[in-house]
Design a protein around this motif. Sequence first.
Motif, short mmCIF file in Angstrom:
data_model
loop_
_atom_site.label_atom_id
_atom_site.label_comp_id
_atom_site.label_asym_id
_atom_site.label_seq_id
_atom_site.Cartn_x
_atom_site.Cartn_y
_atom_site.Cartn_z
N UNK A 38 20.38 -4.71 -5.81
CA UNK A 38 20.06 -5.43 -4.59
C UNK A 38 19.51 -4.49 -3.53
N UNK A 39 20.05 -3.29 -3.44
CA UNK A 39 19.54 -2.31 -2.48
C UNK A 39 18.12 -1.90 -2.83
N UNK A 46 11.08 -4.24 2.01
CA UNK A 46 10.79 -3.55 3.26
C UNK A 46 9.46 -2.79 3.18
N UNK A 47 9.20 -2.13 2.06
CA UNK A 47 7.93 -1.41 1.88
C UNK A 47 6.75 -2.38 1.92
N UNK A 48 6.90 -3.52 1.27
CA UNK A 48 5.81 -4.49 1.25
C UNK A 48 5.57 -5.08 2.64
N UNK A 49 6.62 -5.27 3.44
CA UNK A 49 6.45 -5.75 4.82
C UNK A 49 5.74 -4.72 5.67
N UNK A 50 6.06 -3.45 5.48
CA UNK A 50 5.42 -2.40 6.27
C UNK A 50 3.95 -2.24 5.90
N UNK A 89 9.58 -13.84 13.19
CA UNK A 89 10.21 -12.53 13.10
C UNK A 89 9.71 -11.81 11.85
N UNK A 90 9.52 -10.51 11.94
CA UNK A 90 9.02 -9.74 10.79
C UNK A 90 9.92 -9.89 9.56
N UNK A 93 9.30 -12.73 6.88
CA UNK A 93 8.17 -12.72 5.96
C UNK A 93 8.72 -12.46 4.57
N UNK A 94 8.50 -13.41 3.67
CA UNK A 94 9.05 -13.32 2.32
C UNK A 94 8.18 -12.46 1.43
N UNK A 95 6.88 -12.73 1.39
CA UNK A 95 5.97 -11.98 0.53
C UNK A 95 4.54 -12.26 0.94
N UNK A 96 3.65 -11.43 0.45
CA UNK A 96 2.25 -11.75 0.64
C UNK A 96 1.90 -12.87 -0.34
#
Length: 103
Positions: A38-39, A46-50, A89-90, A93-96
Amino acid sequence: MNLLSILLQAAGGANQWSGILMMVVVVAIFYFFMIRPQQKKQKEIQKSREALKKGDKVITAGGIYGKIKEISDNYMSIEIAEGVNIRVDKTSIFASAEDAQQK
């Protein structure tokens, strides 16, 4: 004291350590099969959001599809229809949209 009472006392001490060892094993199993994956998934999200930038198509956690118009520190402005912008809120965002279609 006879030999039998000494052996019974020694066996009682061994049962205590085996119980503690069993608890350690259970915690290790939970960590490696539930917590650690899960981590890793959270770090990947988080990487994909950034990596998102203006103009990318995204999906919110609520299932709303849109295109990013503005990115701030805490929120993103998403165009869901021509001339209709919402601010989310950032973290919502689930995914592109491209990633979601590949799955």
